[in-house]
Enzyme design. Structure first.
Site, PDB file in Angstrom:
ATOM      1  N   ARG A   1      78.994  16.942  18.544  1.00  0.00           N
ATOM      2  CA  ARG A   1      77.971  16.796  17.853  1.00  0.00           C
ATOM      3  C   ARG A   1      78.041  17.591  16.483  1.00  0.00           C
ATOM      4  O   ARG A   1      77.481  16.964  15.356  1.00  0.00           O
ATOM      5  CB  ARG A   1      76.644  17.092  18.505  1.00  0.00           C
ATOM      6  CG  ARG A   1      75.489  16.900  17.372  1.00  0.00           C
ATOM      7  CD  ARG A   1      74.106  16.944  18.166  1.00  0.00           C
ATOM      8  NE  ARG A   1      74.351  15.835  19.203  1.00  0.00           N
ATOM      9  CZ  ARG A   1      73.555  16.133  20.404  1.00  0.00           C
ATOM     10  NH1 ARG A   1      72.829  17.033  20.782  1.00  0.00           N
ATOM     11  NH2 ARG A   1      73.645  14.932  21.209  1.00  0.00           N
ATOM     12  N   TYR A   2      78.509  18.859  16.374  1.00  0.00           N
ATOM     13  CA  TYR A   2      78.565  19.760  15.422  1.00  0.00           C
ATOM     14  C   TYR A   2      79.870  19.948  14.681  1.00  0.00           C
ATOM     15  O   TYR A   2      80.722  19.678  15.514  1.00  0.00           O
ATOM     16  CB  TYR A   2      77.913  21.137  15.892  1.00  0.00           C
ATOM     17  CG  TYR A   2      76.497  21.121  16.326  1.00  0.00           C
ATOM     18  CD1 TYR A   2      75.274  21.110  15.119  1.00  0.00           C
ATOM     19  CD2 TYR A   2      75.927  21.216  17.469  1.00  0.00           C
ATOM     20  CE1 TYR A   2      73.815  21.083  15.741  1.00  0.00           C
ATOM     21  CE2 TYR A   2      74.593  21.109  17.863  1.00  0.00           C
ATOM     22  CZ  TYR A   2      73.734  21.051  16.954  1.00  0.00           C
ATOM     23  OH  TYR A   2      72.569  21.153  17.229  1.00  0.00           O
TER      24      TYR A   2
ATOM     25  N   ARG B   1      81.915  23.096  16.911  1.00  0.00           N
ATOM     26  CA  ARG B   1      81.967  23.412  18.387  1.00  0.00           C
ATOM     27  C   ARG B   1      81.518  22.066  19.214  1.00  0.00           C
ATOM     28  O   ARG B   1      80.906  21.178  18.578  1.00  0.00           O
ATOM     29  CB  ARG B   1      80.804  24.442  18.386  1.00  0.00           C
ATOM     30  CG  ARG B   1      79.400  24.029  18.120  1.00  0.00           C
ATOM     31  CD  ARG B   1      78.576  25.356  17.795  1.00  0.00           C
ATOM     32  NE  ARG B   1      77.160  25.202  17.497  1.00  0.00           N
ATOM     33  CZ  ARG B   1      76.713  24.583  16.257  1.00  0.00           C
ATOM     34  NH1 ARG B   1      77.724  24.258  15.230  1.00  0.00           N
ATOM     35  NH2 ARG B   1      75.438  24.519  15.934  1.00  0.00           N
TER      36      ARG B   1
ATOM     37  N   CYS C   1      75.156  21.506  40.601  1.00  0.00           N
ATOM     38  CA  CYS C   1      74.583  22.760  40.459  1.00  0.00           C
ATOM     39  C   CYS C   1      74.170  23.461  41.687  1.00  0.00           C
ATOM     40  O   CYS C   1      74.110  22.498  42.683  1.00  0.00           O
ATOM     41  CB  CYS C   1      73.274  22.485  39.450  1.00  0.00           C
ATOM     42  SG  CYS C   1      73.712  21.857  37.996  1.00  0.00           S
TER      43      CYS C   1
ATOM     44  N   CYS D   1      67.314  20.709  39.086  1.00  0.00           N
ATOM     45  CA  CYS D   1      65.926  21.055  38.518  1.00  0.00           C
ATOM     46  C   CYS D   1      65.644  19.751  38.108  1.00  0.00           C
ATOM     47  O   CYS D   1      66.103  18.685  37.627  1.00  0.00           O
ATOM     48  CB  CYS D   1      66.292  21.911  37.167  1.00  0.00           C
ATOM     49  SG  CYS D   1      67.416  23.166  37.494  1.00  0.00           S
TER      50      CYS D   1
ATOM     51  N   CYS E   1      65.707  18.155  34.484  1.00  0.00           N
ATOM     52  CA  CYS E   1      67.043  18.409  33.830  1.00  0.00           C
ATOM     53  C   CYS E   1      67.292  17.230  32.760  1.00  0.00           C
ATOM     54  O   CYS E   1      67.118  16.163  33.119  1.00  0.00           O
ATOM     55  CB  CYS E   1      68.082  18.276  35.164  1.00  0.00           C
ATOM     56  SG  CYS E   1      70.021  18.293  34.333  1.00  0.00           S
TER      57      CYS E   1
ATOM     58  N   ARG F   1      70.194  16.426  31.896  1.00  0.00           N
ATOM     59  CA  ARG F   1      71.449  15.747  31.787  1.00  0.00           C
ATOM     60  C   ARG F   1      71.329  15.109  33.449  1.00  0.00           C
ATOM     61  O   ARG F   1      72.458  14.720  33.911  1.00  0.00           O
ATOM     62  CB  ARG F   1      72.654  16.632  31.782  1.00  0.00           C
ATOM     63  CG  ARG F   1      73.403  16.326  30.764  1.00  0.00           C
ATOM     64  CD  ARG F   1      74.632  17.271  30.441  1.00  0.00           C
ATOM     65  NE  ARG F   1      74.420  17.767  29.010  1.00  0.00           N
ATOM     66  CZ  ARG F   1      74.430  19.089  28.846  1.00  0.00           C
ATOM     67  NH1 ARG F   1      75.204  19.830  29.856  1.00  0.00           N
ATOM     68  NH2 ARG F   1      74.327  19.564  27.783  1.00  0.00           N
TER      69      ARG F   1
ATOM     70  N   ASP G   1      62.840  18.225  26.690  1.00  0.00           N
ATOM     71  CA  ASP G   1      63.398  16.893  25.968  1.00  0.00           C
ATOM     72  C   ASP G   1      62.590  15.602  26.402  1.00  0.00           C
ATOM     73  O   ASP G   1      62.055  15.812  27.507  1.00  0.00           O
ATOM     74  CB  ASP G   1      64.798  16.770  26.608  1.00  0.00           C
ATOM     75  CG  ASP G   1      65.567  17.776  25.637  1.00  0.00           C
ATOM     76  OD1 ASP G   1      65.504  18.118  24.341  1.00  0.00           O
ATOM     77  OD2 ASP G   1      66.761  18.173  26.233  1.00  0.00           O
TER      78      ASP G   1
ATOM     79  N   ASP H   1      65.127  19.648  20.290  1.00  0.00           N
ATOM     80  CA  ASP H   1      66.584  19.065  20.279  1.00  0.00           C
ATOM     81  C   ASP H   1      66.203  17.634  20.029  1.00  0.00           C
ATOM     82  O   ASP H   1      65.547  16.988  20.822  1.00  0.00           O
ATOM     83  CB  ASP H   1      67.051  19.221  21.722  1.00  0.00           C
ATOM     84  CG  ASP H   1      68.925  19.212  21.516  1.00  0.00           C
ATOM     85  OD1 ASP H   1      69.462  18.800  20.358  1.00  0.00           O
ATOM     86  OD2 ASP H   1      69.515  19.804  22.398  1.00  0.00           O
TER      87      ASP H   1
ATOM     88  N   LYS I   1      69.952  20.424  17.400  1.00  0.00           N
ATOM     89  CA  LYS I   1      68.608  21.543  17.579  1.00  0.00           C
ATOM     90  C   LYS I   1      67.887  21.832  16.254  1.00  0.00           C
ATOM     91  O   LYS I   1      68.625  22.360  15.333  1.00  0.00           O
ATOM     92  CB  LYS I   1      69.068  22.629  18.328  1.00  0.00           C
ATOM     93  CG  LYS I   1      69.529  22.424  19.730  1.00  0.00           C
ATOM     94  CD  LYS I   1      70.087  23.575  20.365  1.00  0.00           C
ATOM     95  CE  LYS I   1      71.086  23.577  21.664  1.00  0.00           C
ATOM     96  NZ  LYS I   1      72.096  22.650  21.226  1.00  0.00           N
TER      97      LYS I   1
HETATM   98  C1  LIG Z   1      73.116  22.778  21.974  1.00  0.00           C
HETATM   99  C2  LIG Z   1      74.473  22.243  21.736  1.00  0.00           C
HETATM  100  C3  LIG Z   1      75.599  23.116  21.079  1.00  0.00           C
HETATM  101  C4  LIG Z   1      75.412  24.420  20.763  1.00  0.00           C
HETATM  102  O1  LIG Z   1      74.374  24.918  19.907  1.00  0.00           O
HETATM  103  P1  LIG Z   1      74.150  26.296  19.212  1.00  0.00           P
HETATM  104  O2  LIG Z   1      73.098  26.049  18.518  1.00  0.00           O
HETATM  105  O3  LIG Z   1      75.435  26.705  18.596  1.00  0.00           O
HETATM  106  O4  LIG Z   1      73.982  27.164  20.427  1.00  0.00           O
HETATM  107  C5  LIG Z   1      76.754  22.361  20.693  1.00  0.00           C
HETATM  108  N1  LIG Z   1      76.845  21.009  21.116  1.00  0.00           N
HETATM  109  C6  LIG Z   1      75.959  20.473  21.655  1.00  0.00           C
HETATM  110  C7  LIG Z   1      76.267  19.117  21.924  1.00  0.00           C
HETATM  111  C8  LIG Z   1      74.669  20.894  22.038  1.00  0.00           C
HETATM  112  O5  LIG Z   1      73.697  20.124  22.755  1.00  0.00           O
HETATM  113  S1  SF4 Z   2      68.993  22.102  34.151  1.00  0.00           S
HETATM  114 FE1  SF4 Z   2      70.348  20.443  35.061  1.00  0.00          FE
HETATM  115  S2  SF4 Z   2      72.338  21.061  34.587  1.00  0.00           S
HETATM  116 FE2  SF4 Z   2      70.943  22.887  34.330  1.00  0.00          FE
HETATM  117  S3  SF4 Z   2      71.050  23.805  36.435  1.00  0.00           S
HETATM  118 FE3  SF4 Z   2      69.234  22.626  36.337  1.00  0.00          FE
HETATM  119  S4  SF4 Z   2      70.183  20.592  37.181  1.00  0.00           S
HETATM  120 FE4  SF4 Z   2      71.863  21.836  36.754  1.00  0.00          FE
END
Ligand SMILES: *Cc1c(COP(=O)(O)O)cnc(C)c1O
Ligand code: SF4
Length: 362
Positions: free
Chosen positions: A97-98, A101, A110, A114, A117, A119, A277, A314, A321
């Site tokens: 996305r960025y 990174r 996991c 949670c 979560c 994801r 989120d 986010d 973010k």
């Molecule tokens: C959170 C996130 C990052 C890292 O973001 P930082 O602000 O650098 O910690 C990188 N890629 C994705 C897709 C993210 O959700």
């Molecule tokens: S928030 Fe989602 S990815 Fe993170 S530990 Fe909990 S279940 Fe796993």
């Protein structure tokens, strides 16, 4: 990838066998409504280990709310993929996305699942990690020389065996343009026994390596999690924490402040507080943004600056973010900025440098 059999593998496997994954097993340990759990656990699986279960003090407390399925999950306005991660995924296990990174999804398991979560759509699902997923991810990172920061994530990467973690980190470290590696893991909180000397010795070969964990409540700071974080810190790994602001878990100002302070005491630097989120099935966890800002105002100035993380939303749809802060600016023009301090007292500061004014007059 070869060579990931180890004694830790056996231990991790054994402890995962002791993990509660069915409504019936849960009902043996806690006073839950079996029918309710059965309904909800079809939408997102149940998974709690005995350590995390032992932190529950009473029905509906902050630990309970994080991991016990609740009826409210069925009524929801949220989204499957609120951050549009799939849209930013050039290949299945990379979110890019960025500019510099990437997020690298290497594990779908996991220690506990949670309920909030973000994801959920991937976590717990083996098909979210195809057999060649890790190799393809590594290839992608190798080919994209602009990537200087890799966030090894999941699921929980520390649920992999030491050997597999070693193999992934070794390959990442061999890529010249990758400057830093980060691990995102909730294991120090939810399964601190997994942090062994062998794991620390493995991780410390790959510096500069950072680890962000995920504490949400002061009662997660126990002798066990303190020990786990101490071992990681002794291995030279800077530790950060990402908390999600959750109703009924950490939305009281005093709770959040205590959490941030106690994290520092176990050598973990608060990094982010996330506004929850818009994930499907998590409406009951969401607080207002104003409440998040009020919590930030209760931190800044009132306790160590080190204990004050960034409060971020986010943004939906993959905008990334965005940090927000309580507005301290009363007025601002070319001459002066009027600011409010943490106690609400106003002060004025010349907004243009005095020396510059003198120079301009000449
Ligand atoms: C959170 C996130 C990052 C890292 O973001 P930082 O602000 O650098 O910690 C990188 N890629 C994705 C897709 C993210 O959700
Ligand atoms: S928030 Fe989602 S990815 Fe993170 S530990 Fe909990 S279940 Fe796993």
């Amino acid at each position: 990838m070869k060579g990931y059999e180890s004694s830790t593998e056996k231990k991790v496997y054994q402890s995962s066998k002791a993990t509660i994954t069915t409504p019936e097993e849960l009902a043996e340990h806690l006073d839950v409504d079996l029918e309710e759990i059965k309904q909800v656990h079809n939408t997102f699986p149940l998974r709690i280990n005995h350590y995390y279960l032992s932190l529950i003090k009473e029905k509906g407390d902050p630990i309970w709310r994080q991991v016990i399925p609740a009826r409210e999950e069925l009524h929801s306005t949220g989204l499957e993929d609120p951050l549009g991660e799939e849209h930013d995924s050039p290949i299945p296990n990379i979110t890019h996305r960025y500019p510099d990174r990437v997020l690298f999804y290497v594990s779908y398991v996991c220690a506990v699942y949670c309920r909030f979560c973000t994801r959920k759509r991937k976590v717990s699902k083996p098909q979210s990690l195809p057999p060649d997923g890790i190799q393809r991810g590594l290839e992608y990172i190798r080919e994209h020389t602009e990537i200087r920061d890799v966030i090894v994530s999941g699921g929980d990467p520390l649920m992999l065996t030491d050997g597999k973690i070693d193999a992934i980190l070794r390959e990442l470290r061999a890529i010249e343009h990758v400057e830093i590696i980060r691990i995102g893991s909730r294991v120090p909180v939810t399964f601190p026994q997994r942090i062994t000397q062998n794991l620390c010795d493995t991780l410390k070969k790959y510096h500069p390596l950072f680890l962000n964990t995920h504490f949400n409540h002061p009662s997660e700071i126990t002798p066990e999690s303190t020990r786990a974080c101490g071992m990681l810190a002794d291995a030279g790994i800077p530790l950060g924490n990402q908390t999600v602001l959750l109703k009924g878990v950490n939305d009281r100002m005093e709770t959040m402040k205590r959490l941030m302070q106690k994290l520092l005491a176990i050598r973990v630097k608060p990094y982010y507080i996330y506004q929850a989120d818009l994930v499907a099935g998590t409406d009951h966890f969401r607080t207002s943004v104003q409440h998040g800002l009020d919590i930030m105002a209760a931190l800044r100035g009132h306790t160590s600056g080190l204990a004050v993380p960034h409060y971020v939303i986010d943004g939906p749809g993959g905008v990334g973010k965005i940090a927000i802060i309580p507005n301290p600016v009363v007025s601002f023009d070319d001459k002066e900025i009027v600011l409010k301090n943490y106690e609400g007292f106003a002060c004025s500061y010349p907004s243009t440098c005095q020396q510059a004014l003198v120079d301009e007059v000449r």
